[in-house]
Enzyme design. Structure first.
Site, PDB file in Angstrom:
ATOM      1  CB  ILE A   1      -0.932   0.053   1.239  1.00 26.84           C
ATOM      2  CG1 ILE A   1      -0.111   0.060   2.547  1.00 26.84           C
ATOM      3  CG2 ILE A   1      -1.925  -1.103   1.222  1.00 26.84           C
ATOM      4  CD1 ILE A   1      -0.938   0.387   3.794  1.00 26.84           C
ATOM      5  CB  THR A   2       1.062   4.439  -1.533  1.00 24.39           C
ATOM      6  OG1 THR A   2      -0.228   4.562  -2.125  1.00 24.39           O
ATOM      7  CG2 THR A   2       2.011   3.739  -2.489  1.00 24.39           C
TER       8      THR A   2
ATOM      9  CE1 TYR B   1       4.642   1.350  -1.979  1.00 21.05           C
ATOM     10  CE2 TYR B   1       6.602   2.207  -3.056  1.00 21.05           C
ATOM     11  CZ  TYR B   1       5.504   1.363  -3.062  1.00 21.05           C
ATOM     12  OH  TYR B   1       5.282   0.536  -4.136  1.00 21.05           O
TER      13      TYR B   1
ATOM     14  CD  GLN C   1       8.908   9.983  -5.784  1.00 17.15           C
ATOM     15  OE1 GLN C   1       9.736   9.619  -6.605  1.00 17.15           O
ATOM     16  NE2 GLN C   1       8.302  11.158  -5.862  1.00 17.15           N
TER      17      GLN C   1
HETATM   18  N1  CAA Z   1      10.522  16.774  -5.811  1.00 11.67           N
HETATM   19  C1  CAA Z   1      10.625  18.010  -5.297  1.00 11.67           C
HETATM   20  N2  CAA Z   1       9.575  18.724  -4.904  1.00 11.67           N
HETATM   21  C2  CAA Z   1       8.365  18.187  -5.033  1.00 11.67           C
HETATM   22  C3  CAA Z   1       8.185  16.904  -5.562  1.00 11.67           C
HETATM   23  C4  CAA Z   1       9.318  16.196  -5.966  1.00 11.67           C
HETATM   24  N3  CAA Z   1       9.223  14.953  -6.488  1.00 11.67           N
HETATM   25  N4  CAA Z   1       6.864  16.626  -5.548  1.00 11.67           N
HETATM   26  C5  CAA Z   1       6.245  17.702  -5.026  1.00 11.67           C
HETATM   27  N5  CAA Z   1       7.159  18.635  -4.731  1.00 11.67           N
HETATM   28  C6  CAA Z   1       6.912  19.963  -4.181  1.00 11.67           C
HETATM   29  C7  CAA Z   1       5.912  20.697  -5.053  1.00 11.67           C
HETATM   30  O1  CAA Z   1       6.536  21.294  -6.160  1.00 11.67           O
HETATM   31  C8  CAA Z   1       5.337  21.704  -4.088  1.00 11.67           C
HETATM   32  O2  CAA Z   1       6.223  22.747  -3.940  1.00 11.67           O
HETATM   33  P1  CAA Z   1       5.680  24.243  -3.856  1.00 11.67           P
HETATM   34  O3  CAA Z   1       4.837  24.276  -2.606  1.00 11.67           O
HETATM   35  O4  CAA Z   1       6.930  25.060  -3.761  1.00 11.67           O
HETATM   36  O5  CAA Z   1       4.901  24.466  -5.119  1.00 11.67           O
HETATM   37  C9  CAA Z   1       5.352  20.958  -2.762  1.00 11.67           C
HETATM   38  O6  CAA Z   1       6.309  19.887  -2.909  1.00 11.67           O
HETATM   39  C10 CAA Z   1       4.009  20.343  -2.427  1.00 11.67           C
HETATM   40  O7  CAA Z   1       3.638  19.478  -3.516  1.00 11.67           O
HETATM   41  P2  CAA Z   1       2.125  19.045  -3.721  1.00 11.67           P
HETATM   42  O8  CAA Z   1       1.284  20.231  -4.103  1.00 11.67           O
HETATM   43  O9  CAA Z   1       2.062  17.848  -4.613  1.00 11.67           O
HETATM   44  O10 CAA Z   1       1.761  18.667  -2.193  1.00 11.67           O
HETATM   45  P3  CAA Z   1       0.677  17.738  -1.619  1.00 11.67           P
HETATM   46  O11 CAA Z   1       0.791  17.826  -0.143  1.00 11.67           O
HETATM   47  O12 CAA Z   1      -0.640  17.958  -2.273  1.00 11.67           O
HETATM   48  O13 CAA Z   1       1.147  16.273  -2.071  1.00 11.67           O
HETATM   49  C11 CAA Z   1       2.515  14.385  -2.269  1.00 11.67           C
HETATM   50  C12 CAA Z   1       2.406  15.799  -1.704  1.00 11.67           C
HETATM   51  C13 CAA Z   1       1.454  13.485  -1.601  1.00 11.67           C
HETATM   52  C14 CAA Z   1       3.884  13.848  -1.923  1.00 11.67           C
HETATM   53  C15 CAA Z   1       2.283  14.457  -3.778  1.00 11.67           C
HETATM   54  O14 CAA Z   1       3.238  15.308  -4.344  1.00 11.67           O
HETATM   55  C16 CAA Z   1       2.402  13.090  -4.427  1.00 11.67           C
HETATM   56  O15 CAA Z   1       1.484  12.304  -4.420  1.00 11.67           O
HETATM   57  N6  CAA Z   1       3.562  12.822  -5.027  1.00 11.67           N
HETATM   58  C17 CAA Z   1       3.810  11.555  -5.709  1.00 11.67           C
HETATM   59  C18 CAA Z   1       4.554  10.631  -4.816  1.00 11.67           C
HETATM   60  C19 CAA Z   1       4.805   9.392  -5.592  1.00 11.67           C
HETATM   61  O16 CAA Z   1       5.554   9.374  -6.569  1.00 11.67           O
HETATM   62  N7  CAA Z   1       4.191   8.284  -5.171  1.00 11.67           N
HETATM   63  C20 CAA Z   1       4.327   7.070  -5.884  1.00 11.67           C
HETATM   64  C21 CAA Z   1       2.994   6.369  -5.887  1.00 11.67           C
HETATM   65  S1  CAA Z   1       3.041   4.957  -6.956  1.00 11.67           S
HETATM   66  C22 CAA Z   1       3.962   3.840  -6.132  1.00 11.67           C
HETATM   67  O17 CAA Z   1       4.377   4.001  -5.029  1.00 11.67           O
HETATM   68  C23 CAA Z   1       4.269   2.583  -6.883  1.00 11.67           C
HETATM   69  C24 CAA Z   1       5.738   2.409  -7.024  1.00 11.67           C
HETATM   70  O18 CAA Z   1       6.299   1.543  -6.348  1.00 11.67           O
HETATM   71  C25 CAA Z   1       6.476   3.214  -8.012  1.00 11.67           C
END
Ligand code: CAA
Length: 240
Positions: free
Chosen positions: A85-86, A147, A141
């Site tokens: 899960i995530t 995770y 990540q």
């Molecule tokens: N690197 C640097 N900065 C990042 C970033 C990254 N990868 N992602 C987001 N940020 C920054 C944004 O640019 C933003 O900055 P500002 O406030 O300056 O604009 C700040 O962080 C907040 O970002 P969000 O608006 O996205 O914030 P949020 O609180 O709504 O969400 C989060 C945060 C939940 C981490 C969301 O960014 C997210 O879901 N990210 C994806 C995480 C990911 O890759 N998960 C993988 C899921 S799939 C999986 O896990 C399967 C697998 O094995 C691969």
């Protein structure tokens, strides 16, 4: 070499593709699932693969579940710890509950899945143990301290089990999928997902079937000399 295979989280997403790939390779497959009865019933109707319900977070349920599979189908020769899960959040907003839920499923759940089966594999001098880790266990990540920690921990489990299993005919390997087109990845905000795809050199998400075929290979006789390894299937997004 036809064996009984148990796949946790085996009725949806990557797990479903693994279950089908193992069945196609000639194995008798049991697909575990935790909650979604409707998806499990649909999966069985479509594939003929039986499903078994228990939570990998519960050791006793895992032991009872494995015993039931063995009573129904025979000794388990292949176990695929896939359930995961995530609970993504930036670290400053990550709650203890988000941490604990991911640890309980993705790390302790792997222990709970393999441990009740391990002694039987030792006695029979054969086993294929495969854990589905993640690219994010290899590289970390943003938003996935919980995770990434568990998926890196899963690689530690595999490398240690490979050493313990080597003399008793058990191989232990991991697959680290990159971003695969599943519900888990589709749950990532669209803007974030687009930026992730832009980082994948092959220019697309992977398919669950591409991971299923990696697992079927690791489970096969041909993979007998491969143990303690990690297959990185990530479209070139990260090289170990
Ligand atoms: N690197 C640097 N900065 C990042 C970033 C990254 N990868 N992602 C987001 N940020 C920054 C944004 O640019 C933003 O900055 P500002 O406030 O300056 O604009 C700040 O962080 C907040 O970002 P969000 O608006 O996205 O914030 P949020 O609180 O709504 O969400 C989060 C945060 C939940 C981490 C969301 O960014 C997210 O879901 N990210 C994806 C995480 C990911 O890759 N998960 C993988 C899921 S799939 C999986 O896990 C399967 C697998 O094995 C691969």
């Amino acid at each position: 070499m036809s064996k009984v295979a148990l796949v946790t989280g085996g009725s949806r997403g990557i797990g479903a593709a693994i279950s089908v790939a193992l069945k196609t390779a000639g194995h008798t497959v049991a697909a575990n699932y935790a909650g979604n009865d409707e998806a499990a019933a649909k999966f069985t109707a479509e594939t003929g693969i039986p499903t078994y319900k228990w939570s990998v977070t519960d050791y006793d349920a895992c032991a009872a579940g494995a015993a039931k599979v063995e009573a129904d189908l025979g000794p388990i020769g292949i176990v695929v710890a896939n359930a995961g899960i995530t609970r993504d959040a930036p670290f400053h907003r990550m709650t203890r509950q988000q941490w604990q839920e991911v640890v309980d499923t993705n790390l302790t759940g792997v222990f709970n899945t393999i441990h009740p089966i391990w002694s039987g594999m030792r006695d029979r001098k054969f086993g294929r143990v495969i854990v589905i880790s993640s690219i994010n266990g290899q590289k970390g990540q943003f938003g996935q301290v919980n995770y990434a920690a568990t998926k890196a921990g899963d690689l530690g489990i595999i490398k240690s089990l490979a050493q313990e299993g080597a003399k008793v005919g058990i191989t232990a390997n991991a697959v680290c999928p990159g971003y695969i087109a599943t519900d888990m990845v589709m749950a990532v905000p669209e803007k974030v997902r687009e930026s992730i795809i832009a980082q994948i050199p092959v220019g697309r998400l992977g398919t669950p079937e591409e991971i299923g075929r990696c697992v079927a290979f690791l489970a096969s006789e041909d993979a007998g000399f491969i143990t303690g390894s990690t297959i990185s299937a990530n479209g070139g997004q990260f090289f170990v």
